[in-house]
Design a protein around this motif. Sequence first.
Motif, PDB file in Angstrom:
ATOM      1  N   VAL A  47      10.949  -5.864  -5.759  1.00 21.15           N
ATOM      2  CA  VAL A  47      11.192  -6.777  -4.642  1.00 21.15           C
ATOM      3  C   VAL A  47      11.767  -8.066  -5.227  1.00 21.15           C
ATOM      4  N   PRO A  48      12.916  -8.542  -4.728  1.00 14.95           N
ATOM      5  CA  PRO A  48      13.564  -9.706  -5.350  1.00 14.95           C
ATOM      6  C   PRO A  48      12.883 -11.023  -4.998  1.00 14.95           C
ATOM      7  N   ASN A  49      13.313 -12.064  -5.707  1.00 12.94           N
ATOM      8  CA  ASN A  49      12.928 -13.455  -5.434  1.00 12.94           C
ATOM      9  C   ASN A  49      11.427 -13.700  -5.570  1.00 12.94           C
ATOM     10  N   GLU A  50      10.793 -12.985  -6.507  1.00 18.45           N
ATOM     11  CA  GLU A  50       9.382 -13.180  -6.825  1.00 18.45           C
ATOM     12  C   GLU A  50       8.464 -12.953  -5.621  1.00 18.45           C
ATOM     13  N   ARG A  51       8.934 -12.123  -4.693  1.00 16.75           N
ATOM     14  CA  ARG A  51       8.094 -11.758  -3.554  1.00 16.75           C
ATOM     15  C   ARG A  51       7.515 -10.360  -3.778  1.00 16.75           C
ATOM     16  N   SER A  52       6.766  -9.875  -2.811  1.00 18.21           N
ATOM     17  CA  SER A  52       6.208  -8.528  -2.874  1.00 18.21           C
ATOM     18  C   SER A  52       6.211  -7.935  -1.472  1.00 18.21           C
ATOM     19  N   ARG A  53       5.741  -6.724  -1.335  1.00 14.61           N
ATOM     20  CA  ARG A  53       5.536  -6.079  -0.036  1.00 14.61           C
ATOM     21  C   ARG A  53       4.043  -6.078   0.275  1.00 14.61           C
ATOM     22  N   GLN A  54       3.681  -6.386   1.513  1.00 14.61           N
ATOM     23  CA  GLN A  54       2.285  -6.273   1.941  1.00 14.61           C
ATOM     24  C   GLN A  54       2.068  -4.820   2.335  1.00 14.61           C
ATOM     25  N   THR A  55       1.303  -4.109   1.547  1.00 15.65           N
ATOM     26  CA  THR A  55       1.289  -2.652   1.578  1.00 15.65           C
ATOM     27  C   THR A  55      -0.094  -2.094   1.875  1.00 15.65           C
ATOM     28  N   SER A  56      -0.143  -1.130   2.795  1.00 19.85           N
ATOM     29  CA  SER A  56      -1.357  -0.363   3.050  1.00 19.85           C
ATOM     30  C   SER A  56      -1.235   0.997   2.370  1.00 19.85           C
ATOM     31  N   LEU A  57      -2.261   1.361   1.621  1.00 18.88           N
ATOM     32  CA  LEU A  57      -2.317   2.663   0.972  1.00 18.88           C
ATOM     33  C   LEU A  57      -3.428   3.495   1.602  1.00 18.88           C
ATOM     34  N   VAL A  58      -3.184   4.783   1.753  1.00 16.50           N
ATOM     35  CA  VAL A  58      -4.184   5.708   2.276  1.00 16.50           C
ATOM     36  C   VAL A  58      -4.492   6.736   1.191  1.00 16.50           C
TER      37      VAL A  58
ATOM     38  N   ASP B 297      -6.931  10.206   0.201  1.00 15.48           N
ATOM     39  CA  ASP B 297      -7.789  11.249   0.755  1.00 15.48           C
ATOM     40  C   ASP B 297      -9.096  11.304  -0.019  1.00 15.48           C
ATOM     41  N   ASP B 298      -9.969  12.242   0.329  1.00 13.24           N
ATOM     42  CA  ASP B 298     -11.304  12.271  -0.264  1.00 13.24           C
ATOM     43  C   ASP B 298     -11.329  12.860  -1.676  1.00 13.24           C
ATOM     44  N   THR B 299     -10.161  13.203  -2.224  1.00  7.52           N
ATOM     45  CA  THR B 299     -10.060  13.553  -3.642  1.00  7.52           C
ATOM     46  C   THR B 299      -9.529  12.382  -4.460  1.00  7.52           C
ATOM     47  N   GLY B 300      -9.231  11.261  -3.782  1.00  2.00           N
ATOM     48  CA  GLY B 300      -8.684  10.093  -4.457  1.00  2.00           C
ATOM     49  C   GLY B 300      -7.177  10.069  -4.551  1.00  2.00           C
ATOM     50  N   GLU B 301      -6.509  11.081  -3.994  1.00  2.00           N
ATOM     51  CA  GLU B 301      -5.053  11.127  -4.047  1.00  2.00           C
ATOM     52  C   GLU B 301      -4.453  10.189  -2.998  1.00  2.00           C
ATOM     53  N   GLN B 302      -3.438   9.416  -3.402  1.00  2.00           N
ATOM     54  CA  GLN B 302      -2.727   8.574  -2.437  1.00  2.00           C
ATOM     55  C   GLN B 302      -1.825   9.460  -1.595  1.00  2.00           C
ATOM     56  N   ILE B 303      -2.015   9.396  -0.267  1.00  5.08           N
ATOM     57  CA  ILE B 303      -1.259  10.289   0.614  1.00  5.08           C
ATOM     58  C   ILE B 303      -0.297   9.531   1.522  1.00  5.08           C
ATOM     59  N   ALA B 304      -0.359   8.198   1.544  1.00  3.68           N
ATOM     60  CA  ALA B 304       0.567   7.440   2.393  1.00  3.68           C
ATOM     61  C   ALA B 304       0.652   6.003   1.911  1.00  3.68           C
ATOM     62  N   ARG B 305       1.801   5.401   2.204  1.00  6.96           N
ATOM     63  CA  ARG B 305       2.033   3.981   1.956  1.00  6.96           C
ATOM     64  C   ARG B 305       2.807   3.424   3.145  1.00  6.96           C
TER      65      ARG B 305
ATOM     66  N   LYS C 111     -16.304  10.430  -1.490  1.00  2.37           N
ATOM     67  CA  LYS C 111     -15.847  11.598  -0.724  1.00  2.37           C
ATOM     68  C   LYS C 111     -15.467  11.214   0.708  1.00  2.37           C
ATOM     69  N   VAL C 112     -14.669  10.140   0.811  1.00  2.00           N
ATOM     70  CA  VAL C 112     -14.164   9.685   2.105  1.00  2.00           C
ATOM     71  C   VAL C 112     -12.654   9.510   2.040  1.00  2.00           C
ATOM     72  N   HIS C 113     -12.014   9.561   3.194  1.00  2.00           N
ATOM     73  CA  HIS C 113     -10.640   9.094   3.300  1.00  2.00           C
ATOM     74  C   HIS C 113     -10.696   7.568   3.425  1.00  2.00           C
ATOM     75  N   LEU C 114      -9.781   6.899   2.748  1.00  2.54           N
ATOM     76  CA  LEU C 114      -9.821   5.442   2.683  1.00  2.54           C
ATOM     77  C   LEU C 114      -8.470   4.851   3.056  1.00  2.54           C
ATOM     78  N   MET C 115      -8.460   4.024   4.106  1.00  6.76           N
ATOM     79  CA  MET C 115      -7.302   3.183   4.395  1.00  6.76           C
ATOM     80  C   MET C 115      -7.627   1.835   3.740  1.00  6.76           C
ATOM     81  N   ALA C 116      -6.975   1.561   2.601  1.00  8.76           N
ATOM     82  CA  ALA C 116      -7.438   0.532   1.668  1.00  8.76           C
ATOM     83  C   ALA C 116      -6.943  -0.871   2.006  1.00  8.76           C
ATOM     84  N   GLY C 117      -6.962  -1.215   3.292  1.00 15.47           N
ATOM     85  CA  GLY C 117      -6.553  -2.574   3.682  1.00 15.47           C
ATOM     86  C   GLY C 117      -5.125  -2.831   3.288  1.00 15.47           C
ATOM     87  N   THR C 118      -4.898  -3.902   2.515  1.00 16.77           N
ATOM     88  CA  THR C 118      -3.556  -4.179   2.006  1.00 16.77           C
ATOM     89  C   THR C 118      -3.623  -4.647   0.563  1.00 16.77           C
ATOM     90  N   LEU C 119      -2.542  -4.359  -0.148  1.00 12.64           N
ATOM     91  CA  LEU C 119      -2.313  -4.860  -1.500  1.00 12.64           C
ATOM     92  C   LEU C 119      -0.882  -5.372  -1.582  1.00 12.64           C
TER      93      LEU C 119
END
Length: 283
Positions: free
Chosen positions: A91-102, A104-112, A72-80
């Motif tokens: 993402v081309p050339n076998e790369r990826s994006r370094q992404t932060s996901l946020v 909310d306290d219901t588990g819904e992703q509210i930002a990237r 039951k917390v809001h979570l800024m989940a570092g990076t994935l």
Amino acid sequence: MSIRIASIQLNSQTDIEQNLTIIEKAINHAANEGARLVVLPENACLMGRQSELAARFDEVAQRLGKMAKSAKVHLMAGTLPCPTRPDGTPVPNERSRQTSLVFDDTGEQIARYDKIHLFRATVNDSTGNYDESKTFEAGDTLVVAPLHIDGQVVRLGLMICFDVRFATLAQRLRQMGADIISVPAAFTHRTGQAHWQMLLQARALDSQCMVIGSTQGGTHHIGSRTRQTWGHAMIVNATGEIVASTERTECSQMGFEMVMADFDTKAQKQIRENMPIFECFRI
């Protein structure tokens, strides 16, 4: 009314499941101590071997969301590492994006947020040369996420590690309405020792936002290589004052360190009114 924030320091290794177990313990510990927002560091789920984690992006993101919901917390989940752009294209050339996901306290992703400034430097350590562009594609969009916590709306501006060296980014996040800025990071021991604290304090002063620095700390074993990160998770208020710090590089036997601070919207508003730098801005 204040909001309690927890900044987590980890010593993530190359075992994703073990890292997730420690992350869940840290989140639950923070929740038990009253945290309403928990911020994880860069590479929280894995140090090195990013393609392995990218292949499990959706699964791991869902698990992190469930952790937020359970605690039951809001979570800024570092990076994935995310293999797709925000529009869903690969993402081309076998790369990826370094992404932060946020979440909310219901588990819904509210930002990237996709890291804009990719680390490139020569450092006098065992790695020597760093160039994230070989692994990642840079993002291009600034993100401020509204968090609805205990009847308040607090706006979280998102940065990742190397972003903290760019004052204009912090200022733009403030102009977009940020109250708090999160900085999940994995600073090298050398650059962290030299600059980490000063950079967090500088960005807090630039933006008049509370800045949450969450870090990797200690020795990371990546195959035959090792990497040293600086640690020192830290929270800085809008006047540049350090209000919480782990004051150490290594993590405890629990596998994590945690520092906490209370964010007071009214107190920060008064700081901004006493010195209205964004009303005086001319450039």
